[in-house]
Enzyme design. Structure first.
Site, PDB file in Angstrom:
ATOM      1  N   LYS A   1       0.863  -1.289   0.084  1.00 54.10           N
ATOM      2  CA  LYS A   1       0.149  -0.003  -0.090  1.00 54.10           C
ATOM      3  C   LYS A   1       0.755   1.241   0.152  1.00 54.10           C
ATOM      4  CE  LYS A   1      -4.424  -1.827   1.495  1.00 54.10           C
ATOM      5  NZ  LYS A   1      -5.366  -1.948   2.524  1.00 54.10           N
TER       6      LYS A   1
ATOM      7  N   ARG B   1      -3.278 -10.512   4.319  1.00 53.41           N
ATOM      8  CA  ARG B   1      -3.875 -10.510   2.471  1.00 53.41           C
ATOM      9  C   ARG B   1      -2.514  -9.693   1.932  1.00 53.41           C
ATOM     10  NH1 ARG B   1      -6.198  -7.092  -0.940  1.00 53.41           N
ATOM     11  NH2 ARG B   1      -7.911  -7.923  -2.244  1.00 53.41           N
TER      12      ARG B   1
END
Length: 283
Positions: free
Chosen positions: A220, A259
């Protein structure tokens, strides 16, 4: 090896959820796996590389992303879910929409991963309750095209914990089995980079909620910003070591799962963390 009552997956360590984005515009790998056959093969490769389950999504939820037509999402997702499930893969469907969830469950999906936590589509929670499948409830305030306008918190940890607890209570009151719920603090969703780091530093506040915790930090933007050089933020493919570091920390904090886009480094990381937790428990 013992197994989790939620999914039949390992419970003696943090599980690794691999990501298959059947999208043209996801922040990390948009367009790479847009063909259903290529997407399914990528999912199988994720399992070969250490993923315990595979999360299939057809709508980008990066900041600023626009919604996808429901028929288009179905066209992207369901064939991939079916191919992977038929191959024996444990599949999670990443969707906010009940029709996609329903058809994916019929195609073999074992888990529904809803970034809105059941708030985007009023038919989602009743569907999950009827299907009696595990349900990932993520902290959510707004859709992707608006979510970064909703980053005001008095205390980001306490506020996110409180809001996520309320979302959890709401889905249970609507009929979802509490034992089937997995919680996700929603890193990057209505959070700034600094707020993401604060939440990661206090993961124990989320494990204290008493439900399995999924941490989705892979590649991210806040990692890109941390690793920036004179050229700019580190490109997404260069954030894997940092992702694995966070997988280690999440596993040590007691997270149920991480994840990730590249399972191999995190698969190794969670095993290291499990060994350390086991040793610490022995005193």
């Amino acid at each position: 090896m013992t197994t989790s009552p939620i999914t039949g997956l390992p419970q003696d360590r943090c599980v690794v959820m691999g990501v298959v984005n059947v999208t043209p515009d996801s922040f990390s790998d948009g367009g790479r796996w847009f063909d259903p056959g290529a997407a399914a093969e990528h999912g199988l490769d994720l399992v070969r590389r250490g993923a315990d389950l595979v999360d299939v999504g057809g709508e980008s939820t990066r900041p600023g992303a626009l919604p996808v037509d429901r028929e288009e999402e179905l066209r992207r997702v369901v064939p991939v879910v079916r191919r992977l499930a038929d191959a024996g893969v444990v599949v999670s469907v990443d969707t906010m929409w009940s029709e996609t969830a329903e058809q994916s469950i019929e195609a073999g999906a074992a888990i529904v991963n809803d970034v809105s936590g059941g708030r985007a589509d009023p038919r989602m929670v009743p569907l999950v309750a009827r299907a009696d499948v595990p349900f990932v409830v993520m902290h959510w305030r707004a859709h992707s095209d608006q979510m970064q306008q909703h980053t005001d918190y008095d205390d980001v940890v306490e506020d996110v914990v409180s809001e996520l607890r309320s979302q959890y209570a709401a889905v249970c009151e609507a009929g979802v089995d509490p034992e089937r719920v997995i919680l996700d603090p929603g890193l990057g969703f209505s959070k700034t980079g600094d707020q993401n780091w604060t939440l990661l530093a206090h993961l124990e506040r989320f494990t204290d909620l008493g439900r399995p915790l999924l941490v989705a930090a892979s590649r991210k933007g806040f990692l890109g910003a941390l690793l920036a050089d004179s050229v700019g933020p580190r490109p997404v493919d260069g954030r894997e070591d940092a992702t694995a570091a966070l997988s280690t920390l999440a596993a040590l904090a007691g997270a149920w799962g991480v994840r990730v886009h590249d399972p191999r480094p995190s698969a190794d990381a969670v095993r290291v963390a499990a060994r350390l937790r086991s040793e610490a428990a022995r005193g």
